[in-house]
Design an enzyme around this catalytic site. Structure first.
Site, PDB file in Angstrom:
ATOM      1  N   HIS A 150      -1.830  18.583 -28.928  1.00  0.00           N
ATOM      2  CA  HIS A 150      -0.996  18.470 -30.531  1.00  0.00           C
ATOM      3  C   HIS A 150       0.232  17.347 -30.156  1.00  0.00           C
ATOM      4  CE1 HIS A 150       1.487  21.571 -28.216  1.00  0.00           C
ATOM      5  NE2 HIS A 150       2.494  20.773 -28.954  1.00  0.00           N
ATOM      6  N   ASP A 188      -4.964  23.325 -24.592  1.00  0.00           N
ATOM      7  CA  ASP A 188      -4.462  22.429 -25.440  1.00  0.00           C
ATOM      8  C   ASP A 188      -3.873  21.289 -24.388  1.00  0.00           C
ATOM      9  OD1 ASP A 188      -2.895  20.702 -27.070  1.00  0.00           O
ATOM     10  OD2 ASP A 188      -1.633  22.344 -27.904  1.00  0.00           O
ATOM     11  N   SER A 261       6.248  20.620 -25.042  1.00  0.00           N
ATOM     12  CA  SER A 261       4.977  20.615 -24.778  1.00  0.00           C
ATOM     13  C   SER A 261       4.694  19.504 -23.849  1.00  0.00           C
ATOM     14  CB  SER A 261       4.235  20.609 -26.154  1.00  0.00           C
ATOM     15  OG  SER A 261       4.693  21.539 -26.868  1.00  0.00           O
TER      16      SER A 261
END
Length: 344
Positions: A150, A188, A261
């Site tokens: 992402h 992810d 992240s």
């Protein structure tokens, strides 16, 4: 360090006077590290209290609490801004001299010190920018970086800035995504190859076991973005989620904010890389975000395809990340199988 203050002002001082909170030095900024960010959780009313570092002679006052960062919108922050006592005394010397006040010996300013494991997690962390979005990444080799899908899904040109440090400047490198997991994959993950090698890079040691309850740290660009380099937050490995005996998710209590992240999760004990940060927790019912409950992809999931890719240069080595079973998918959806969708 230990922060000492009295939250809520005059409200029930018998209970709240001089309460303590423990944390680590998360980041430093300003001339001679005048500003200190810590993950010690202070509350409104503690401003003006002291922050102490342990020493053989007893706790040593090194900073004053300036502001507690509690809620930002619907996200709990849980960080505290300190002002270095050394900076306060140095800047006040002339005023105090005019008033005839003797200034005590100025303590040394605070500095971040790496744990004794011989590893330098800050050297593995990198800022990853993709268009207007940014996140973190972890370097596994001089030209190989892992981050989250992402972070790079906008498809814009990538700018990767390894964290500066002794002997290494903050140099912006170009990179390209050689693999990104599908949206249907529970993992992810994206793999980025850099156009140039990171100089003098020492690769991390990779963990092969996980111990619930052990002290861990997260390094990333979530707390202050890219303004002051990577920040460090500490916590414990709160859970190791396994499917068919294989760890597929790690949970920690470190403070993880937007921008973290893809950053490294590191064992404070061994200095080994445990995994990469994937997300914190959002309660869709309450609309609140909780950074102290977060989820990481174990490095044991990523190490085999990384090793195959390094040997073959073929991105299809990562295809197994798109082939997770229903049990793994249910774990990452935070739901029991079978059962209704989780509200988290």
């Amino acid at each position: 360090l230990l922060a000492c203050g009295s939250p809520f002002g005059a409200l029930c001082p018998d209970l709240f006077l001089n309460t303590l909170s423990r944390g680590v030095v998360s980041n430093l900024a300003g001339e001679e590290n005048a500003l200190i960010l810590t993950d010690a959780r202070c509350l409104p009313g503690t401003e003006g209290g002291g922050a102490f570092l342990p020493s053989p002679a007893g706790p040593r006052l090194v900073a004053v609490i300036a502001a507690s960062f509690c809620w930002k919108g619907t996200e709990w922050v849980g960080l505290t801004l300190l002002c270095s006592l050394a900076a306060i005394l140095r800047s006040s010397t002339s005023v105090l001299d005019e008033a005839g006040i003797v200034v005590p010996p100025v303590p040394g300013w605070a500095g971040a010190v790496q744990a004794g494991s011989g590893q330098d997690p800050l050297a593995w962390a990198a800022l990853v920018e993709c268009g207007a979005a940014w996140g973190s990444g972890v370097l596994l080799a001089p030209r190989l970086l892992l981050t989250c899908r992402h972070v790079v899904e906008a498809g814009a040109p990538l700018r990767v800035t390894p964290a500066p440090g002794p002997g290494r400047a903050a140099t912006v490198l170009r990179g390209r995504v050689v693999f990104a997991t599908e949206e249907s994959s529970p993992f992810d993950v994206a793999v980025v190859e850099l156009e140039e090698s990171v100089p003098a890079f020492v690769p991390p040691r990779l963990a092969d076991t996980f111990l619930p309850g052990e002290e861990v740290s997260v390094v990333g660009f979530g707390a202050l973005g890219h303004a002051c380099g990577p920040s460090v937050t500490a916590g414990v490995l709160s859970a190791v989620v396994a499917v068919a005996g294989r760890p597929v998710m790690l949970q920690t209590t470190c403070a993880v904010h937007g921008g973290s992240s893809g950053g490294p999760l590191v064992s404070s004990r061994s200095g080994c890389l445990l995994g990469i940060v994937a997300s914190n927790t959002r309660d869709t019912g309450a609309g609140a975000t909780y950074p102290h409950l977060n989820f990481c992809v174990p490095i044991t999931i990523l190490q085999p395809p990384v090793a195959r890719y390094c040997c073959t240069g073929d991105p299809s080595a990562f295809a197994t990340l798109n082939q997770a079973g229903k049990g793994v998918q249910a774990a990452w959806r935070l739901q029991r199988q079978p059962g209704p969708p989780s509200k988290l």
